[in-house]
Design a protein around this motif. Structure first.
Motif, PDB file in Angstrom:
ATOM      1  N   ARG A 134       0.837  -1.217   0.000  1.00 30.00           N
ATOM      2  CA  ARG A 134       0.000   0.000   0.000  1.00 30.00           C
ATOM      3  C   ARG A 134       0.857   1.246   0.000  1.00 30.00           C
ATOM      4  O   ARG A 134       0.575   2.207  -0.729  1.00 30.00           O
ATOM      5  CB  ARG A 134      -0.912  -0.006   1.236  1.00 30.00           C
ATOM      6  CG  ARG A 134      -2.029  -1.001   1.206  1.00 30.00           C
ATOM      7  CD  ARG A 134      -3.111  -0.667   2.247  1.00 30.00           C
ATOM      8  NE  ARG A 134      -2.573  -0.487   3.586  1.00 30.00           N
ATOM      9  CZ  ARG A 134      -2.428  -1.469   4.472  1.00 30.00           C
ATOM     10  NH1 ARG A 134      -2.761  -2.719   4.137  1.00 30.00           N
ATOM     11  NH2 ARG A 134      -1.955  -1.224   5.671  1.00 30.00           N
ATOM     12  N   ARG A 135       1.878   1.264   0.812  1.00 27.69           N
ATOM     13  CA  ARG A 135       2.746   2.448   0.894  1.00 27.69           C
ATOM     14  C   ARG A 135       3.452   2.699  -0.433  1.00 27.69           C
ATOM     15  O   ARG A 135       3.536   3.842  -0.901  1.00 27.69           O
ATOM     16  CB  ARG A 135       3.774   2.248   2.003  1.00 27.69           C
ATOM     17  CG  ARG A 135       3.200   2.086   3.391  1.00 27.69           C
ATOM     18  CD  ARG A 135       2.747   3.395   3.996  1.00 27.69           C
ATOM     19  NE  ARG A 135       3.866   4.253   4.341  1.00 27.69           N
ATOM     20  CZ  ARG A 135       3.736   5.479   4.841  1.00 27.69           C
ATOM     21  NH1 ARG A 135       2.523   5.974   5.059  1.00 27.69           N
ATOM     22  NH2 ARG A 135       4.799   6.214   5.130  1.00 27.69           N
ATOM     23  N   GLN A 136       3.970   1.651  -1.031  1.00 28.44           N
ATOM     24  CA  GLN A 136       4.671   1.808  -2.309  1.00 28.44           C
ATOM     25  C   GLN A 136       3.725   2.270  -3.407  1.00 28.44           C
ATOM     26  O   GLN A 136       4.097   3.095  -4.250  1.00 28.44           O
ATOM     27  CB  GLN A 136       5.362   0.499  -2.682  1.00 28.44           C
ATOM     28  CG  GLN A 136       6.538   0.155  -1.775  1.00 28.44           C
ATOM     29  CD  GLN A 136       7.116  -1.228  -2.022  1.00 28.44           C
ATOM     30  OE1 GLN A 136       6.455  -2.095  -2.616  1.00 28.44           O
ATOM     31  NE2 GLN A 136       8.326  -1.472  -1.558  1.00 28.44           N
ATOM     32  N   ALA A 137       2.504   1.746  -3.392  1.00 21.51           N
ATOM     33  CA  ALA A 137       1.516   2.171  -4.392  1.00 21.51           C
ATOM     34  C   ALA A 137       1.178   3.660  -4.254  1.00 21.51           C
ATOM     35  O   ALA A 137       0.832   4.321  -5.239  1.00 21.51           O
ATOM     36  CB  ALA A 137       0.256   1.326  -4.268  1.00 21.51           C
ATOM     37  N   GLN A 138       1.286   4.185  -3.033  1.00 22.76           N
ATOM     38  CA  GLN A 138       1.007   5.596  -2.782  1.00 22.76           C
ATOM     39  C   GLN A 138       2.250   6.466  -2.917  1.00 22.76           C
ATOM     40  O   GLN A 138       2.181   7.688  -2.712  1.00 22.76           O
ATOM     41  CB  GLN A 138       0.419   5.759  -1.375  1.00 22.76           C
ATOM     42  CG  GLN A 138      -0.921   5.078  -1.179  1.00 22.76           C
ATOM     43  CD  GLN A 138      -1.316   4.989   0.288  1.00 22.76           C
ATOM     44  OE1 GLN A 138      -0.507   5.241   1.188  1.00 22.76           O
ATOM     45  NE2 GLN A 138      -2.563   4.629   0.541  1.00 22.76           N
ATOM     46  N   GLY A 139       3.383   5.845  -3.250  1.00 23.18           N
ATOM     47  CA  GLY A 139       4.626   6.597  -3.376  1.00 23.18           C
ATOM     48  C   GLY A 139       5.178   7.073  -2.050  1.00 23.18           C
ATOM     49  O   GLY A 139       5.901   8.079  -1.986  1.00 23.18           O
ATOM     50  N   LEU A 140       4.875   6.343  -0.964  1.00 22.77           N
ATOM     51  CA  LEU A 140       5.292   6.735   0.384  1.00 22.77           C
ATOM     52  C   LEU A 140       6.394   5.811   0.891  1.00 22.77           C
ATOM     53  O   LEU A 140       6.521   4.667   0.439  1.00 22.77           O
ATOM     54  CB  LEU A 140       4.095   6.676   1.334  1.00 22.77           C
ATOM     55  CG  LEU A 140       2.931   7.622   1.015  1.00 22.77           C
ATOM     56  CD1 LEU A 140       1.731   7.314   1.911  1.00 22.77           C
ATOM     57  CD2 LEU A 140       3.375   9.073   1.189  1.00 22.77           C
ATOM     58  N   PRO A 141       7.205   6.278   1.848  1.00 26.67           N
ATOM     59  CA  PRO A 141       8.264   5.420   2.398  1.00 26.67           C
ATOM     60  C   PRO A 141       7.683   4.174   3.058  1.00 26.67           C
ATOM     61  O   PRO A 141       6.616   4.219   3.671  1.00 26.67           O
ATOM     62  CB  PRO A 141       8.945   6.321   3.441  1.00 26.67           C
ATOM     63  CG  PRO A 141       8.557   7.714   3.077  1.00 26.67           C
ATOM     64  CD  PRO A 141       7.209   7.631   2.431  1.00 26.67           C
ATOM     65  N   ALA A 142       8.417   3.080   2.926  1.00 33.92           N
ATOM     66  CA  ALA A 142       7.949   1.809   3.501  1.00 33.92           C
ATOM     67  C   ALA A 142       9.071   1.142   4.287  1.00 33.92           C
ATOM     68  O   ALA A 142       9.198  -0.076   4.291  1.00 33.92           O
ATOM     69  CB  ALA A 142       7.447   0.887   2.401  1.00 33.92           C
ATOM     70  N   ASP A 143       9.880   1.964   4.960  1.00 31.53           N
ATOM     71  CA  ASP A 143      11.068   1.435   5.633  1.00 31.53           C
ATOM     72  C   ASP A 143      10.973   1.446   7.156  1.00 31.53           C
ATOM     73  O   ASP A 143      11.934   1.088   7.831  1.00 31.53           O
ATOM     74  CB  ASP A 143      12.309   2.220   5.197  1.00 31.53           C
ATOM     75  CG  ASP A 143      12.200   3.709   5.512  1.00 31.53           C
ATOM     76  OD1 ASP A 143      11.071   4.191   5.705  1.00 31.53           O
ATOM     77  OD2 ASP A 143      13.248   4.382   5.552  1.00 31.53           O
ATOM     78  N   ARG A 144       9.815   1.837   7.716  1.00 34.46           N
ATOM     79  CA  ARG A 144       9.730   1.931   9.180  1.00 34.46           C
ATOM     80  C   ARG A 144       8.432   1.307   9.706  1.00 34.46           C
ATOM     81  O   ARG A 144       7.633   1.951  10.381  1.00 34.46           O
ATOM     82  CB  ARG A 144       9.837   3.391   9.630  1.00 34.46           C
ATOM     83  CG  ARG A 144      11.159   4.048   9.272  1.00 34.46           C
ATOM     84  CD  ARG A 144      11.170   5.500   9.707  1.00 34.46           C
ATOM     85  NE  ARG A 144      11.001   5.636  11.161  1.00 34.46           N
ATOM     86  CZ  ARG A 144      10.814   6.804  11.753  1.00 34.46           C
ATOM     87  NH1 ARG A 144      10.731   7.917  11.038  1.00 34.46           N
ATOM     88  NH2 ARG A 144      10.673   6.842  13.064  1.00 34.46           N
ATOM     89  N   PRO A 145       8.191   0.020   9.416  1.00 34.02           N
ATOM     90  CA  PRO A 145       6.951  -0.611   9.876  1.00 34.02           C
ATOM     91  C   PRO A 145       6.955  -0.819  11.388  1.00 34.02           C
ATOM     92  O   PRO A 145       8.012  -1.058  11.995  1.00 34.02           O
ATOM     93  CB  PRO A 145       6.945  -1.952   9.143  1.00 34.02           C
ATOM     94  CG  PRO A 145       8.396  -2.255   8.925  1.00 34.02           C
ATOM     95  CD  PRO A 145       9.038  -0.925   8.670  1.00 34.02           C
ATOM     96  N   ASN A 146       5.777  -0.714  11.992  1.00 31.84           N
ATOM     97  CA  ASN A 146       5.661  -1.048  13.410  1.00 31.84           C
ATOM     98  C   ASN A 146       4.422  -1.899  13.644  1.00 31.84           C
ATOM     99  O   ASN A 146       3.474  -1.881  12.856  1.00 31.84           O
ATOM    100  CB  ASN A 146       5.634   0.208  14.286  1.00 31.84           C
ATOM    101  CG  ASN A 146       4.386   1.047  14.089  1.00 31.84           C
ATOM    102  OD1 ASN A 146       3.285   0.672  14.498  1.00 31.84           O
ATOM    103  ND2 ASN A 146       4.541   2.216  13.457  1.00 31.84           N
ATOM    104  N   LEU A 147       4.442  -2.638  14.724  1.00 29.86           N
ATOM    105  CA  LEU A 147       3.345  -3.519  15.114  1.00 29.86           C
ATOM    106  C   LEU A 147       2.977  -3.175  16.551  1.00 29.86           C
ATOM    107  O   LEU A 147       3.841  -3.088  17.422  1.00 29.86           O
ATOM    108  CB  LEU A 147       3.777  -4.982  15.014  1.00 29.86           C
ATOM    109  CG  LEU A 147       2.738  -6.056  15.336  1.00 29.86           C
ATOM    110  CD1 LEU A 147       1.664  -6.105  14.252  1.00 29.86           C
ATOM    111  CD2 LEU A 147       3.409  -7.425  15.468  1.00 29.86           C
ATOM    112  N   VAL A 148       1.689  -2.963  16.823  1.00 29.44           N
ATOM    113  CA  VAL A 148       1.228  -2.549  18.147  1.00 29.44           C
ATOM    114  C   VAL A 148       0.538  -3.721  18.836  1.00 29.44           C
ATOM    115  O   VAL A 148      -0.276  -4.427  18.220  1.00 29.44           O
ATOM    116  CB  VAL A 148       0.273  -1.338  18.037  1.00 29.44           C
ATOM    117  CG1 VAL A 148      -0.320  -0.985  19.403  1.00 29.44           C
ATOM    118  CG2 VAL A 148       1.024  -0.131  17.456  1.00 29.44           C
ATOM    119  N   CYS A 149       0.849  -3.912  20.123  1.00 30.83           N
ATOM    120  CA  CYS A 149       0.273  -5.031  20.862  1.00 30.83           C
ATOM    121  C   CYS A 149       0.343  -4.740  22.353  1.00 30.83           C
ATOM    122  O   CYS A 149       1.009  -3.799  22.797  1.00 30.83           O
ATOM    123  CB  CYS A 149       1.027  -6.323  20.555  1.00 30.83           C
ATOM    124  SG  CYS A 149       2.772  -6.232  21.015  1.00 30.83           S
ATOM    125  N   GLY A 150      -0.349  -5.573  23.133  1.00 30.40           N
ATOM    126  CA  GLY A 150      -0.263  -5.527  24.579  1.00 30.40           C
ATOM    127  C   GLY A 150       0.759  -6.532  25.075  1.00 30.40           C
ATOM    128  O   GLY A 150       1.808  -6.711  24.457  1.00 30.40           O
TER     129      GLY A 150
END
Length: 463
Positions: free
Chosen positions: A143-159
């Motif tokens: 999705r990020r690449q399709a929008q021309g946005l950076p895709a190098d800093r993914p995060n995952l949120v959890c408890g």
């Protein structure tokens, strides 16, 4: 009268005492292969004796995993020793049974009608969780690449997740944002999400059966909060439900709890077949609500032993017996059977909770209702008791009981608790014996307080 010739009786013949053989009088080699072969029965008995040093699985009240299986499971597992789960061309019926199990789970978790869901078996739910995390990361990146946005800093949120999610984040280069547990909470709360999610969040992990407390996180409320965040910021953040334990409990004990594919934001669910799914060790499952949620670039089409085979796995060769055993249990127990098994476990947990509450020094944190069949508790006043829960765990070990003591996750790590899991095969009578030993241990520690512990932190069980 018939005549019979005498025969030379060797070490492997019937009547030879295993423990008078030459091998039984030696120290067995530990880290090198012996120079010569040895009789089957002798080696079997010697190893069987050595394994007695392991804890008794029936008294292991720390583990979520299956420790009892009926004879049908044992026979099928023996029949399937030579079946490679990954080789679907050579073992097409095993592959068909795996597909049936995926369909059963998709139906159990209320996947959209029409057979759009997809999934597979894995080596435990840790592998399943990692596959679910990879799908989240790949979809976010696309999705990020399709929008021309950076895709190098993914995060995952959890408890307060199980360590497999920490492994996923480290192995696959994802920032893990673990939300601290609030003072009166047992897991992630919806109002905490806004502070941790952003445009780089690949997903939120919701836990159905928190390892520490055995409670369910409120998946529907988490989904509603993510709906609100999307309306405000435009971030479409999916949920992956880690149902390692609860995925096989909630459908039978808590059918009105909405946590599964009834929520459009739930993209995938993993579970352990070898926990409350009652299958023997080594099988997990993951299901995606629709096939398009599993990125095609993660699926390999492998030409293997005469056939083309799509596969998504971290392991390649693995046994098929656990999958067959899982299907056997689905057929043998049915929905009503699973419900009866888990109801019996809850009734035993309730009995234990009542006994612990009446014992004196403990405060119940979870009594076995509303989540997994389990009980957790803390010391009401550590100083007044004169001993710690770690001391109590050690004392119970003298009777063979494995009862874990550990601190709660971040922001509640000053609270040490004990947890007892009730599984299929853990009987009311067995827990009555535990209660008696627990009461005796408390009396002993109260009368003879142990010395103050060293300054170094203590822990109970590392799993």
């Amino acid at each position: 009268m018939a005549l019979h010739e005498t025969k030379d009786v060797g070490a492997t013949d019937a009547g030879e005492d295993v423990f008078t053989t030459a091998l039984s009088g030696e120290v067995l080699p530990k880290y090198r292969m012996p120079d010569d072969h040895a009789p089957t029965e002798v080696v079997y008995e010697l190893l069987s004796n050595e394994l007695l040093l392991d804890g008794n699985a029936a008294q292991n009240l720390a583990t979520f995993c299956t420790t009892w299986s009926d004879d049908g499971v044992h026979r099928l597992m023996n029949q399937c020793l030579d079946k490679n789960m990954i080789d679907k061309d050579e073992y097409p019926q095993t592959a068909e049974i795996e597909a049936r199990c995926v369909n059963i789970l998709a139906d159990l978790w209320n996947a959209p009608a029409g057979g759009a869901a997809t999934g597979c078996s894995t080596t435990g739910s840790s592998e399943a969780a990692m596959l679910g995390g990879l799908a989240l990361k790949f979809r976010w990146r696309a999705r990020r690449q399709a929008q021309g946005l950076p895709a190098d800093r993914p995060n995952l949120v959890c408890g307060p997740v199980q360590v497999c999610w920490e492994k996923f984040a480290r192995y696959f280069d994802v920032e893990l944002r673990q939300v601290p547990v609030e003072a009166d909470a047992t897991g992630l709360r919806p109002h905490q999400l806004a502070q941790y999610v952003d445009e780089n969040t690949i997903g939120v992990v919701a836990i159905l059966g928190v390892t520490y407390t055995c409670d369910y996180e409120p998946v529907a409320e988490l989904a509603a909060e993510l709906d609100r965040i999307q309306a405000e910021h435009g971030w479409d953040i999916p949920i992956h439900v880690d149902g390692a334990s609860g995925g096989f409990v909630a459908p039978f004990l808590h059918p009105d709890v909405v946590w599964d594919f009834r929520l459009p934001r739930v993209a995938s669910v993993n579970t352990s077949g070898h926990k409350y799914g009652l299958a023997p060790l080594g099988v997990g499952w993951i299901v995606w609500r629709t096939a398009d949620l599993l990125p095609k670039e993660l699926v390999f089409d492998v030409a293997y032993l005469g056939g083309d085979m799509p596969t998504f796995a971290l392991n390649f060769s693995r046994p098929g017996g656990e999958v067959i055993a899982q299907y056997y249990l689905f057929l043998r127990l049915g929905r009503a059977g699973y419900r009866r098994v888990h109801e019996a476990c809850v009734a035993t947990a309730q009995y234990l909770a009542g006994e612990i509450a009446a014992m004196g020094p403990f405060t119940l944190l979870y009594d076995g209702l509303g989540g997994l069949p389990a009980v957790s508790y803390r010391l009401t006043d550590r100083d007044a008791a004169g001993f710690s829960l770690y001391d109590l765990s050690d004392r119970l070990r003298m009777r063979g009981w494995q009862v874990p003591s550990y601190p709660l996750p971040a922001d509640r790590d000053d609270t040490v608790i004990q947890r007892v899991l009730i599984r299929h095969g853990v009987t009311r009578d067995q827990i009555a014996l535990l209660v008696s030993d627990l009461r005796n241990a408390v009396e002993h520690l109260t009368a003879s307080p142990p010395p103050a512990p060293a300054a170094a932190p203590r822990s109970g069980f590392h799993h």
